[in-house]
Structure formats: structure tokens, C-alpha cells
Write an enzyme that holds these catalytic residues in place. Structure first.
Site, PDB file in Angstrom:
ATOM      1  N   SER A   1       0.790  -1.229   0.000  1.00  0.00           N
ATOM      2  CA  SER A   1       0.000   0.000   0.000  1.00  0.00           C
ATOM      3  C   SER A   1       0.821   1.278   0.000  1.00  0.00           C
ATOM      4  CB  SER A   1      -0.944   0.006   1.205  1.00  0.00           C
ATOM      5  OG  SER A   1      -0.215  -0.038   2.416  1.00  0.00           O
TER       6      SER A   1
ATOM      7  N   HIS B   1      -5.436  -3.492  -2.221  1.00  0.00           N
ATOM      8  CA  HIS B   1      -5.149  -2.505  -3.269  1.00  0.00           C
ATOM      9  C   HIS B   1      -5.066  -3.128  -4.656  1.00  0.00           C
ATOM     10  CE1 HIS B   1      -4.532   1.202  -0.967  1.00  0.00           C
ATOM     11  NE2 HIS B   1      -4.104   0.415  -0.009  1.00  0.00           N
TER      12      HIS B   1
ATOM     13  N   LYS C   1     -12.218   0.327  -1.190  1.00  0.00           N
ATOM     14  CA  LYS C   1     -11.272   1.050  -2.039  1.00  0.00           C
ATOM     15  C   LYS C   1     -11.841   1.098  -3.461  1.00  0.00           C
ATOM     16  CE  LYS C   1      -7.191   0.383   0.839  1.00  0.00           C
ATOM     17  NZ  LYS C   1      -7.861  -0.122   2.054  1.00  0.00           N
TER      18      LYS C   1
END
Length: 392
Positions: A180, A208, A239
Site C-alpha cells: 500500500s 489494493h 477502495k
């Protein structure tokens, strides 16, 4: 009230070092541009990779769910808080991830805590990359298993750890899919080969990578065509998916076990209807609008090239996470502050989130950014970088 003087002292030290930060409230939705203190600025700090937080279809489904099922669920899922929509979404998600089953939790953080704290005992060992996410680290702290840390993406170090732990009942190798802070991708094919050679289990945190890598955003396992060879995938719904939550994708046995033993699952109220409905719609959008991922990667390449041309150190990122590494924590925050003055919101990140001496401003482009906005951001970076002596 007396008693917290020791906290005040530590906070003052942070202020003196220039690394104390206040929360920054946004006064708009989470778009390519946001409003801060009444000023519209370019957003480069959001994990909203695909721009789904404001997608009309997701907003509509959220409103419909509230109208039909209410604002909340009223209970944990093991008592009375499992709605039919929860089960339906998990089946859809499992099909999307090419796994037998999934289990959705309140966040990616709690997903890591649930799996790591529950499936391992003192007879087992967990083997973790040294730069894994804090949620993995905290999950490992909750387990009674032994721990081994291998050097970041270093396969010789991983193999040494596997050789040294052959007497344990089970060995679980844990890695981020995309790291990340640096934006690099784990060498998953090599990790899988080593794990299979030494009969170890594999867990990948794809927070991610979900919505970013793989076919239609299925993640690093699909990106490397390793479906069926990774035992546990952890992902996030907050996300690229654009809403809230985390999930564990694995076998039916793992799902059933976590329902009985995963403490974050057992003792947390289930997701409200609006969240579940919007997340479910997001999966359909990933399948039906692949052009969003294409735009994300096109913007990523464009912005990286622009930063590198200006002379910034962007590390070894392979993804839309592009760090602008400056080293000193105070200077990273100064760069962030300068950028905001020039119309760009990009947060500085320093120790303990990253190692001392590796502070940076972390940028993330999205599918919603236009080339014009990215050009404006690059002008701001050039101006701020030169003023602070980061680039010449």
C-alpha cells in the site's frame, strides 16, 4: 482532566518534529476534485480507484435497499443480522473471485484479524513479508502461532523461513498483493512455487489489487493466473469497490469455520442494507464496464511518466499507487501543504506508517481523472518541489 500528560508530551514532540497532522474534512463527494475549506482541489489521496463511490447505479441501489430493508440490520449475523442480501452477495463475490465461498466482514482490517487469529494455533507458524499491512501485523499479534518475518519480496529469505519451519503442523505464508505504501506487486508466482514445494498455505491481502489488477479487477491471483493455487484471499470493499467492508475468499470449510470462530465476525453487527446492495452492484459494474480499469491504468502511466520527467523519486511502484519519496518526515508534510496551496490534495506519510528516512507524499490516480487535471497536478508538483528544493 489530569492523567494524560504523557500523551500531551508525545503529541508536542510530534509538533516539534513537524509530523503532527490534523484530520482534513471534505465538503463534497469523493470525486476527482473535492472541496476543502470551501476550495475545490484535485484529489490525489483517495483509494476510489474506479470512481465508484459516486456511480449512479450504486447510489440508486443503496437508496432502494434503505427503502425496502431499513437503515440497519439490528444484530450480528449469527443471531438475527443475516439478511438474504448478505448471502446472495457473498455467493456473487465467490463466483467473481473463482473460489468456493466468501465471507464479508466490516472492514479489510477486521478480515485480516478474523482469519489470522482463528485458524492458527501454537502448533502452527505464520510467515509474513516485513512490509505487510498493519492489519496483517495486528492479526498476527492476535494468534498463538509462531512468527517468522522474511525480507520484503525476497524469495531467498522466504525459502529460508520455509526450511526452518518444517516441524510445524501448518505454515501460512502471508503477503500483500499490492503493497500500500510503495505500490509494488508481490512476486506471487514465485511465492506460490515455494509454498507448494514446502507444503505451505498461502494468504494474499488484495486490498489494493481488488478492482485494479486481474480480469475485471479480480486481483493479483487472477492477474498471475493462479486461481485455485492460493488458499486464502482477503480483499476490501472500501477502495476500488467504492463502499465499505472486507471479505475473505477461500473454501467453504474456511467460511464455515470463521462463522463459528472469527471473533470480528461473531461480535460485530452486519453491514447495513445500503452498503451490501451498493457493493453487490459494484461487482456487476466491474463485469460490465471494464473501460474504467483501462482508464485507470492509462492515467497511471501518464502521471508516473510526468512525475519522473520532473525528477521526483517515485520508488518501484507498478500500480496506481505512486509515492513521491522525499525522505524526511517534516519535508514530506511540507510538500503536502504546498501542494494544497496550489490546488492538489496529496497527503504526506511519515513514520510509523513508513520507515524513518522514507517519508513520502503518496499519490493515487483514478479512472475519473482527466489528462487536464493530471497536467494541473504536475504543474503544482513542479512548483512545490522546486520551492522546497526536492527537485531542481
Amino acid at each position: 482532566m489530569k492523567g494524560f500528560e504523557y500523551l500531551e508530551e508525545e503529541l508536542q514532540e510530534m509538533r516539534d518534529e513537524g509530523v503532527f497532522r490534523s484530520l482534513v474534512p471534505l465538503q463534497s463527494d469523493q470525486g476527482a476534485k473535492v472541496v476543502i475549506d470551501g476550495k475545490e482541489v484535485i484529489q490525489l489521496s483517495s483509494n476510489n480507484y474506479l470512481g465508484l463511490t459516486t456511480h449512479p447505479r450504486m447510489k440508486l441501489e443503496a437508496v432502494r435497499a434503505v427503502d425496502q430493508f431499513g437503515a440497519g440490520t439490528g444484530s450480528v449475523r449469527t443471531i438475527a443480522g443475516t439478511f438474504s442480501m448478505h448471502e446472495q452477495f457473498e455467493k456473487k463475490l465467490a463466483e467473481f473471485k473463482h473460489t468456493e465461498a466468501t465471507l464479508v466482514l466490516q472492514s479489510g482490517f477486521t478480515a485480516n484479524q478474523a482469519i489470522l487469529s482463528s485458524i492458527l494455533t501454537k502448533e502452527d507458524v505464520v510467515i509474513s513479508d516485513e512490509l505487510n499491512h498493519a492489519s496483517i501485523i495486528d492479526g498476527i499479534r492476535l494468534t498463538k502461532a509462531a512468527r517468522k518475518i522474511y525480507k520484503h519480496v525476497d524469495m531467498k529469505s522466504l525459502e529460508t523461513a520455509l526450511k526452518e519451519t518444517q516441524d510445524y503442523r501448518k505454515r501460512l505464508v502471508v503477503t500483500d498483493g499490492v503493497f500500500s505504501m510503495d505500490g509494488n506487486i508481490a512476486p506471487l508466482p514465485e511465492i506460490v512455487e515455494l509454498a507448494e514445494k514446502y507444503d505451505a498455505l498461502i494468504m494474499v491481502d488484495d486490498a489494493h489489487a481488488s478492482g485494479v489488477l486481474g480480469r475485471n479487477g479480480r486481483g493479483t491471483v487472477d492477474h498471475f493466473d493462479l486461481n485455485g493455487r492460493v488458499h486464502i484471499q482477503v480483499g476490501t470493499l472500501s477502495k476500488a469497490i467504492g463502499v465499505l467492508g472486507g471479505y475473505i475468499a477461500s473454501t467453504q470449510a474456511v467460511r464455515d469455520y470463521l462463522i463459528h470462530k472469527g471473533r470480528p465476525f461473531l461480535f460485530s453487527t452486519s453491514h447495513p442494507p445500503a452498503v451490501t446492495a451498493a457493493c453487490s452492484e459494484a461487482i456487476d459494474i466491474l463485469l460490465e464496464e471494464p473501460e474504467r480499469i483501462e482508464r485507470l491504468w492509462d492515467n497511471t502511466k501518464y502521471f508516473k511518466a510526468g512525475l519522473e520527467k520532473l525528477g521526483f523519486n517515485t520508488g518501484h511502484s507498478d500500480t496506481p499507487i505512486t509515492p513521491v519519496v522525499v525522505g524526511d518526515g517534516a519535508k514530506a508534510h511540507q510538500l503536502s501543504d504546498k501542494l494544497l496551496q496550489y490546488g492538489v490534495f496529496a497527503q504526506g506519510i511519515a513514520f510509523p506508517t513508513v520507515q524513518k528516512g522514507k517519508a513520502r507524499v503518496r499519490t493515487i490516480v483514478t479512472a475519473d481523472h482527466t489528462k487536464e487535471l493530471l497536467d494541473e497536478a504536475l504543474v503544482a508538483f513542479e512548483k512545490a518541489g522546486k520551492e522546497l528544493g526536492i527537485i531542481s
